[in-house]
Structures are given as structure tokens and as C-alpha cells.
Design a protein around this motif. Structure first.
Motif, PDB file in Angstrom:
ATOM      1  N   MET A   1       0.674  -0.948   0.032  1.00 48.67           N
ATOM      2  CA  MET A   1       0.198   0.053  -0.228  1.00 48.67           C
ATOM      3  C   MET A   1       0.604   1.477   0.214  1.00 48.67           C
ATOM      4  O   MET A   1       1.714   1.537   0.679  1.00 48.67           O
ATOM      5  CB  MET A   1      -1.252  -0.276   1.371  1.00 48.67           C
ATOM      6  N   THR A   2       0.652   2.321  -0.684  1.00 44.13           N
ATOM      7  CA  THR A   2       1.569   3.559  -0.714  1.00 44.13           C
ATOM      8  C   THR A   2      -0.032   4.335  -0.516  1.00 44.13           C
ATOM      9  O   THR A   2      -0.903   4.571  -0.103  1.00 44.13           O
ATOM     10  CB  THR A   2       1.798   3.580  -2.315  1.00 44.13           C
ATOM     11  N   ALA A   3       1.684   5.852   0.845  1.00 47.06           N
ATOM     12  CA  ALA A   3       0.551   6.918   0.361  1.00 47.06           C
ATOM     13  C   ALA A   3      -0.370   7.689  -0.421  1.00 47.06           C
ATOM     14  O   ALA A   3       0.226   7.641  -1.210  1.00 47.06           O
ATOM     15  CB  ALA A   3       1.730   7.289   1.344  1.00 47.06           C
ATOM     16  N   THR A   4      -1.465   7.947  -0.188  1.00 53.83           N
ATOM     17  CA  THR A   4      -2.008   9.243  -1.475  1.00 53.83           C
ATOM     18  C   THR A   4      -2.542  10.196   0.071  1.00 53.83           C
ATOM     19  O   THR A   4      -2.376  11.269  -1.185  1.00 53.83           O
ATOM     20  CB  THR A   4      -3.219   8.324  -1.582  1.00 53.83           C
ATOM     21  N   PHE A   5      -1.643  10.736   0.539  1.00 53.87           N
ATOM     22  CA  PHE A   5      -1.833  11.965   1.448  1.00 53.87           C
ATOM     23  C   PHE A   5      -1.128  12.874   0.613  1.00 53.87           C
ATOM     24  O   PHE A   5      -0.078  12.879  -0.060  1.00 53.87           O
ATOM     25  CB  PHE A   5      -1.170  11.444   2.879  1.00 53.87           C
ATOM     26  N   ALA A 214       0.923   1.519  13.299  1.00 55.55           N
ATOM     27  CA  ALA A 214       0.455   2.299  12.815  1.00 55.55           C
ATOM     28  C   ALA A 214      -1.002   1.682  11.938  1.00 55.55           C
ATOM     29  O   ALA A 214      -1.634   2.544  12.355  1.00 55.55           O
ATOM     30  CB  ALA A 214       1.429   2.406  11.518  1.00 55.55           C
ATOM     31  N   ALA A 215      -1.092   0.559  12.262  1.00 54.73           N
ATOM     32  CA  ALA A 215      -2.434   0.390  11.352  1.00 54.73           C
ATOM     33  C   ALA A 215      -3.604  -0.217  12.798  1.00 54.73           C
ATOM     34  O   ALA A 215      -4.777   0.198  12.831  1.00 54.73           O
ATOM     35  CB  ALA A 215      -1.836  -1.368  11.382  1.00 54.73           C
ATOM     36  N   ASN A 216      -3.489  -0.179  13.872  1.00 56.10           N
ATOM     37  CA  ASN A 216      -3.968   0.759  14.924  1.00 56.10           C
ATOM     38  C   ASN A 216      -3.993   1.184  15.810  1.00 56.10           C
ATOM     39  O   ASN A 216      -5.151   1.995  16.493  1.00 56.10           O
ATOM     40  CB  ASN A 216      -2.975  -0.160  16.427  1.00 56.10           C
ATOM     41  N   PHE A 217      -3.195   2.651  14.608  1.00 59.35           N
ATOM     42  CA  PHE A 217      -3.665   4.147  15.470  1.00 59.35           C
ATOM     43  C   PHE A 217      -5.596   4.307  14.922  1.00 59.35           C
ATOM     44  O   PHE A 217      -5.769   3.864  14.045  1.00 59.35           O
ATOM     45  CB  PHE A 217      -2.293   5.190  15.070  1.00 59.35           C
ATOM     46  N   GLY A 218      -6.021   5.310  16.157  1.00 62.24           N
ATOM     47  CA  GLY A 218      -7.229   5.794  15.750  1.00 62.24           C
ATOM     48  C   GLY A 218      -7.679   6.765  15.703  1.00 62.24           C
ATOM     49  O   GLY A 218      -8.170   7.429  15.038  1.00 62.24           O
ATOM     50  N   HIS A 219      -6.565   7.943  15.195  1.00 62.83           N
ATOM     51  CA  HIS A 219      -6.312   8.798  14.823  1.00 62.83           C
ATOM     52  C   HIS A 219      -4.948   9.445  15.135  1.00 62.83           C
ATOM     53  O   HIS A 219      -4.275   8.890  15.686  1.00 62.83           O
ATOM     54  CB  HIS A 219      -7.200   9.990  15.389  1.00 62.83           C
ATOM     55  N   ILE A 220      -4.245  10.506  13.955  1.00 63.75           N
ATOM     56  CA  ILE A 220      -2.791  11.238  14.340  1.00 63.75           C
ATOM     57  C   ILE A 220      -3.156  12.398  14.198  1.00 63.75           C
ATOM     58  O   ILE A 220      -4.107  12.851  13.437  1.00 63.75           O
ATOM     59  CB  ILE A 220      -2.283  10.476  13.087  1.00 63.75           C
ATOM     60  N   ILE A 242       3.990  10.060   8.356  1.00 60.42           N
ATOM     61  CA  ILE A 242       3.068  10.240   7.984  1.00 60.42           C
ATOM     62  C   ILE A 242       2.868   9.334   7.042  1.00 60.42           C
ATOM     63  O   ILE A 242       2.108   8.702   6.606  1.00 60.42           O
ATOM     64  CB  ILE A 242       2.485  11.721   7.480  1.00 60.42           C
ATOM     65  N   ASP A 243       3.535   9.129   6.207  1.00 66.64           N
ATOM     66  CA  ASP A 243       4.197   8.190   4.789  1.00 66.64           C
ATOM     67  C   ASP A 243       3.463   6.949   5.433  1.00 66.64           C
ATOM     68  O   ASP A 243       3.149   6.028   4.577  1.00 66.64           O
ATOM     69  CB  ASP A 243       5.409   9.134   3.912  1.00 66.64           C
ATOM     70  N   ARG A 244       4.228   6.662   6.060  1.00 67.78           N
ATOM     71  CA  ARG A 244       4.744   5.135   6.655  1.00 67.78           C
ATOM     72  C   ARG A 244       3.847   5.051   7.394  1.00 67.78           C
ATOM     73  O   ARG A 244       3.727   3.655   7.336  1.00 67.78           O
ATOM     74  CB  ARG A 244       6.110   5.410   7.711  1.00 67.78           C
ATOM     75  N   ALA A 245       3.092   6.054   7.734  1.00 73.40           N
ATOM     76  CA  ALA A 245       1.539   5.268   8.731  1.00 73.40           C
ATOM     77  C   ALA A 245       1.053   4.839   7.863  1.00 73.40           C
ATOM     78  O   ALA A 245       0.269   3.736   7.946  1.00 73.40           O
ATOM     79  CB  ALA A 245       1.365   6.581   9.298  1.00 73.40           C
ATOM     80  N   GLY A 249      -1.141   0.696   6.766  1.00 79.40           N
ATOM     81  CA  GLY A 249      -2.020   0.200   7.209  1.00 79.40           C
ATOM     82  C   GLY A 249      -2.896   1.586   7.770  1.00 79.40           C
ATOM     83  O   GLY A 249      -4.355   1.071   7.766  1.00 79.40           O
ATOM     84  N   TYR A 250      -2.200   2.504   8.340  1.00 84.65           N
ATOM     85  CA  TYR A 250      -3.106   3.441   8.725  1.00 84.65           C
ATOM     86  C   TYR A 250      -4.271   4.459   7.693  1.00 84.65           C
ATOM     87  O   TYR A 250      -3.631   4.278   6.305  1.00 84.65           O
ATOM     88  CB  TYR A 250      -2.348   4.974   9.591  1.00 84.65           C
TER      89      TYR A 250
END
Length: 276
Positions: A1-5, A214-220, A242-245, A249-250
Motif C-alpha cells: 500500500m502506498t500513501a495517497t496523502f 500504525a494500523a492500530n492508530f485511531g487518529h493522528i 505520516i507516509d510510513r503510517a 495500514g493507517y
């Protein structure tokens, strides 16, 4: 999965209207956020430390969001008198009734606005109060809150915080331990709010936490350090984190919870767009 942010546009972020735009009255901040290009906002509890504002006050707050055309993406539960030094009430024995009444109003706001993320600041250690009793109170209050917001598809967030020595949840693992206890009490819709500023200032290896959790974060939430200013005012590799999160899976929002005067608060976005 790649970041789309997209790091360069205001509408990619959630704007915290309790740390930013503070020159304005609370009820004018949603419109100011929209005027600055933000479509989503979050607030600390916006009613001056009152756990049970009147229906008219709640209506006024919701009207301010609707008239501005912004989405409420995050809301704190009542956290006591923040200006007076309080940092949450969930672990404060004797405040259970006020907290429960506040939960009812939070659920109403969530139902009317579509908000799904609700931050419950833990509270300070109280001199002379047994820490285990405070922790038991917190677990019970958090479980109550989680069951209530589950009715609207919501999640209760638990946050490590810096700048308050008596606040016991300083690192990600401290908050994750509380989350685990609440889940063991039967509430699954509770997660850690990963505030990269607080975690870094308190000595967390943020990159390592991201790799593991990261996949378990509820919010950043983000701010730069030192200083808690806008991205680029300090030394934190926020874009890299943020990219890595996202890669791990975040898939939630990125909220801006830094502090800076309104006149220059969003200059960094223009600079980011120019260098993209």
C-alpha cells in the motif's frame, strides 16, 4: 500500500480549532477554518469547561459548523477546566456523574454532525488518591463512553500528553495499556490517539511505534517540535512519519493540533505546495 496523502493542501487535513484560530470566539472558528481552505475540523470540548451546556448552546455550536459547511471530524469529551490546568476527568473519582452526563451530550452532537472520533483525556494524578483507584475509575468511564458512542459508530480515543507532569499517560505504550484494559472490559471501539508531537517530546521512538502500531492508530495529530508550531518550524520528520503510517495500514485523518498565530498559521502550506 502506498500513501495517497497530499501534504500540500488544506483540505487534506483536519484543523483543530482549539489550538488554532484562537484569536476568534469559538463559534466563529469553523467559518474561519473554511475560509482558510479546510473542510474538516475538530474541537476540544467547546463549552468553557461546562460538562452539560444547554440545548441552545449545543445548537449554536452545531449551527456554526453547518453554516460554515465543515465536517466535525473529532471532538473531545469534557476535560475539566483546561485553562485552569485540568487535563481530563475520566480518572477523577467523584466526577463520574458529570462525565456520564457529558457523554450523553457528546453522543447527541455526534449523531447530529456525523462525528465518529471522540478524545477522552485521562486526567491528572491526584495527590493523596490511590493511583489504582483512579485507573479503575478511568476504565469504567472509558467503557461507559465507548458503549455510548458505539450507538453512532463512534470510537473513543486515549491520548498520551506532554507538558503536564501529573498526567500519567506520557508514551504510546501507556495509552495502549489503558486501551487494552478497556477492551478487556468488553468495549472494542477504543483506540490510541497517536499525537506525534506529544509522543516525541515525551521520549517515544515515534518511528518505531509507527512500525509496530500504525494500523492500530485511531487518529493522528501533528505539531512540530520543539515549540509545538506548524510543520517545518521544528525538527520532526512529520511527512516521513505520516507516509510510513499510511504505508503500514493507517487510513484515518491527519489533524493539525499545533499552535501559531492566525496571520501566519498556514503559510507552511503555501511553501509546501511551491516545493512539491
Amino acid at each position: 500500500m502506498t500513501a495517497t496523502f497530499d501534504f500540500t493542501t488544506a483540505d487534506s487535513y483536519v484543523l483543530n480549532c482549539s489550538t488554532l484560530l484562537t484569536e476568534l470566539p469559538v463559534m466563529e472558528r469553523a467559518q474561519a477554518a473554511k475560509d482558510a481552505g479546510f473542510d474538516r475540523v475538530e474541537f476540544w470540548w467547546p463549552f468553557d469547561g461546562n460538562p452539560t451546556p444547554s440545548p441552545a448552546e449545543v445548537d449554536e455550536f452545531i449551527d456554526s459548523l453547518e453554516s460554515a459547511g465543515v465536517e466535525l471530524a473529532g471532538l473531545n469529551f469534557w476535560a475539566g477546566n483546561m485553562a485552569g490546568g485540568d487535563r481530563g476527568m475520566v480518572s477523577v473519582p467523584g466526577a463520574e456523574a458529570d462525565f456520564a452526563a457529558n457523554v450523553d451530550i457528546v453522543v447527541e452532537i455526534g449523531r447530529r454532525t456525523g462525528c465518529k472520533a471522540f478524545n477522552a483525556l485521562y486526567g491528572l494524578r491526584i495527590e493523596g488518591q490511590d493511583a489504582a483507584d483512579q485507573d479503575a475509575t478511568a476504565v469504567a468511564n472509558l467503557a461507559l463512553a465507548a458503549r455510548a458512542v458505539a450507538e453512532i459508530g463512534g470510537t473513543v480515543l486515549v491520548e498520551p500528553v506532554s507538558g503536564a507532569e501529573a498526567y500519567p499517560l506520557k508514551r504510546f505504550a501507556d495509552a495502549a495499556e489503558v486501551v487494552a484494559r478497556v477492551r478487556a472490559d468488553g468495549a472494542e471501539n477504543v483506540a490510541v490517539l497517536a499525537d506525534f508531537f506529544h509522543m516525541s517530546v515525551n521520549g517515544d521512538d515515534v518511528a518505531a511505534v509507527i512500525e509496530a502500531e500504525a494500523a492500530n492508530f485511531g487518529h493522528i495529530q501533528i505539531a512540530d517540535a520543539e515549540g509545538r508550531g506548524a510543520p517545518g518550524t521544528g525538527q520532526l520528520p512529520l511527512q516521513e512519519w505520516i507516509d510510513r503510517a499510511f504505508e503500514l495500514g493507517y487510513d484515518g485523518p491527519i489533524a493539525l493540533e499545533y499552535k501559531q498565530e492566525q496571520a501566519t498559521a498556514f503559510d507552511w502550506l503555501s511553501r509546501a505546495a511551491q516545493t512539491a
